[in-house]
Design a protein around this motif. Structure first.
Motif, PDB file in Angstrom:
ATOM      1  N   HIS A  68       0.758  -0.723  -0.326  1.00  0.00           N
ATOM      2  CA  HIS A  68      -0.337   0.040   0.073  1.00  0.00           C
ATOM      3  C   HIS A  68       0.814   1.182   0.332  1.00  0.00           C
ATOM      4  N   GLY A  70      -0.186   4.501  -0.489  1.00  0.00           N
ATOM      5  CA  GLY A  70      -0.492   4.802  -0.353  1.00  0.00           C
ATOM      6  C   GLY A  70      -0.393   6.647  -1.330  1.00  0.00           C
ATOM      7  N   ARG A  97       1.754  -1.189   4.097  1.00  0.00           N
ATOM      8  CA  ARG A  97       1.731  -0.143   4.253  1.00  0.00           C
ATOM      9  C   ARG A  97       3.167   0.841   3.879  1.00  0.00           C
TER      10      ARG A  97
END
Length: 476
Positions: A68, A70, A97
């Motif tokens: 991820h 972002g 993340r």
């Protein structure tokens, strides 16, 4: 390797291709197969094929990793898609993340790729494999980018179906499969996949090639991706032969720096080598130290500077994250760090009771840190009966560590018959100029006891089997 598909896809063919490829690999019994899973059509097909393989081979471990970044407002929904599809395939999914560095001189593509691989490789051990869904069209993009950047055979070799990683290996089962075949197979199998909107942004080099250039090339030469892959394979063969030659010669040019534990490149006789071998050897050295290779122009400039500089010249070159310095006819490489220059000499004093546990035998080692001292932050004190060591201080002696002594300071190392000025000893002990300001000197009151990591003053050395003090400086 499994054969390239030349006939229209039949149901199950691509899964069979993936299974056959994996069966051919020497997978360890405790192996984990980690898939870099984006949810795009190519990684979806690979995840589907991996699930078929997993049903037949439950002896292995499996892991899908979605990174991820972002960077998109849709990233959360993509992560949810991957979690749901992983459950559908019966394969565990982990969402990692990450934060992508941004800056005016940073490539968003390159930075995203770097943190993506860092996140994924955390899931790998020595016997594991990383599966990525790179396909034949990705290979063509990589070759074209290598041409655009002026790369040689190493860059033009592009991606291999099997490549070594720091931990484990990377496998690309779809590297001989075209994008069209992957999309057709996904449609055939009714596979649900995501569409990353950034793939339509042609400001990124790969997207520009994918959207604007490769379709025109394929319209003119339908088999160009296949033939370009053959060229990449030939470059890889030639590079492998060259790598063997360099690996055999390079150790003859390396030595360990006297004061550092790192390898340095010897320049004695380097000027007599051909220009080609100069470039190959220095590239090999740079790569062996874990740095990205400089361009041909940069490399030529580096070679010129290290060969033509006078002995006392301060050669200091920065290329990307790599700092290149020359000292004592040797080339040093360092990872670049923005460091404040130490303008004022620093010193610090030990509390009088600090050494008591060592003297009394309660402990054999102490680590001492002084807040606010920027050149030699951590000092390690050890009690020993072996090796060069100084006598312990008497109760009335104040112990201090000082930095940046004057070059005229006279010292008498334990290994020397007579004393010499510090500026001469720096040369004798092979201490590069950029390190000297960080070397600590221990004093008892106003008497020099040792240059930490280099020598004990002769008048303070402990003879025979007596217990003494050894000091090291962990930050230099």
């Amino acid at each position: 390797m499994s054969a390239k598909f030349d006939e229209p896809l039949a149901a199950g063919d691509l899964s069979a291709h993936i299974r056959a490829f994996l069966v051919e690999q020497p997978l360890a019994p405790d192996c984990k197969l980690v898939l870099a899973y984006s949810g795009g059509v190519d990684s979806e097909v690979l995840a589907f094929g991996l699930s078929q393989f997993a049903r037949q081979h439950p002896e292995f471990h499996y892991q899908l990793v979605y990174v991820h970044h972002g960077l998109s407002d849709n990233a959360d929904s993509w992560a949810q898609h991957c979690l749901e599809r992983g459950q559908h395939y019966g394969l565990p999914v982990t969402v990692e993340r990450v934060t992508v560095n941004r800056g005016p001189r940073l490539s968003l593509e390159a930075e995203a790729r770097k943190v993506r691989y860092q996140a994924i490789e955390r899931h790998l051990s020595a016997n594991d494999v990383l599966l990525t869904a790179h396909h034949e069209d990705d290979q063509l993009e990589t070759i074209l980018l290598a041409l655009k950047r002026g790369h040689g055979p190493k860059g033009l070799a592009a991606m291999g179906q099997v490549q070594a990683l720091a931990q484990g290996r990377q496998l690309r089962p779809l590297l001989d499969i075209s994008r069209e075949q992957i999309e057709a197979y996904a449609k055939q199998q009714g596979l649900v996949h995501i569409e990353d909107e950034s793939n339509q942004d042609d400001k990124y080099d790969r997207n520009f090639l994918r959207l604007e250039i490769i379709p025109r090339l394929k319209a003119r030469w339908p088999s160009i991706a296949t033939t370009a892959s053959r060229s990449a394979a030939l470059c890889a063969e030639q590079q492998a032969t060259l790598d063997v030659q360099v690996s055999e010669r390079l150790p003859l040019w390396l030595t360990q720096a006297p004061y550092h534990t790192q390898s340095v490149f010897k320049l004695d006789g380097f000027a007599e080598q051909s220009a080609d071998w100069q470039a190959l050897l220095l590239r090999g050295f740079i790569e062996s130290q874990g740095f990205a290779l400089p361009s041909k122009v940069q490399l030529n400039q580096i070679i010129t500077q290290v060969l033509t500089a006078k002995d006392d010249a301060k050669v200091h070159i920065r290329v990307g994250e790599c700092e290149i310095r020359r000292f004592a006819n040797q080339v040093y490489l360092f990872k670049y760090h923005a460091r404040p220059r130490h303008v004022k000499p620093a010193s610090w004093t030990f509390p009088s009771q600090l050494l008591n546990p060592l003297v009394q035998g309660d402990v054999t080692q102490l680590d001492v840190t002084s807040a606010g001292v920027t050149c030699g932050e951590t000092i390690r004190l050890s009690a020993s009966k072996q090796g060069p060591r100084a006598r312990f201080p008497r109760p009335d002696e104040v112990v201090s560590v000082r930095y940046q002594l004057a070059g005229q300071c006279r010292c008498h190392p334990h290994s020397r018959g007579k004393g010499r000025e510090l500026k001469k000893l720096w040369q004798e002990f092979g201490v590069p100029p950029w390190v000297r300001e960080k070397v600590g000197f221990m004093f008892y009151n106003e008497q020099l006891v040792m240059a930490i990591g280099l020598w004990i003053e002769k008048s303070f050395i402990v003879e025979l089997n007596g217990l003494g003090l050894q000091v090291s400086q962990t930050s230099v």
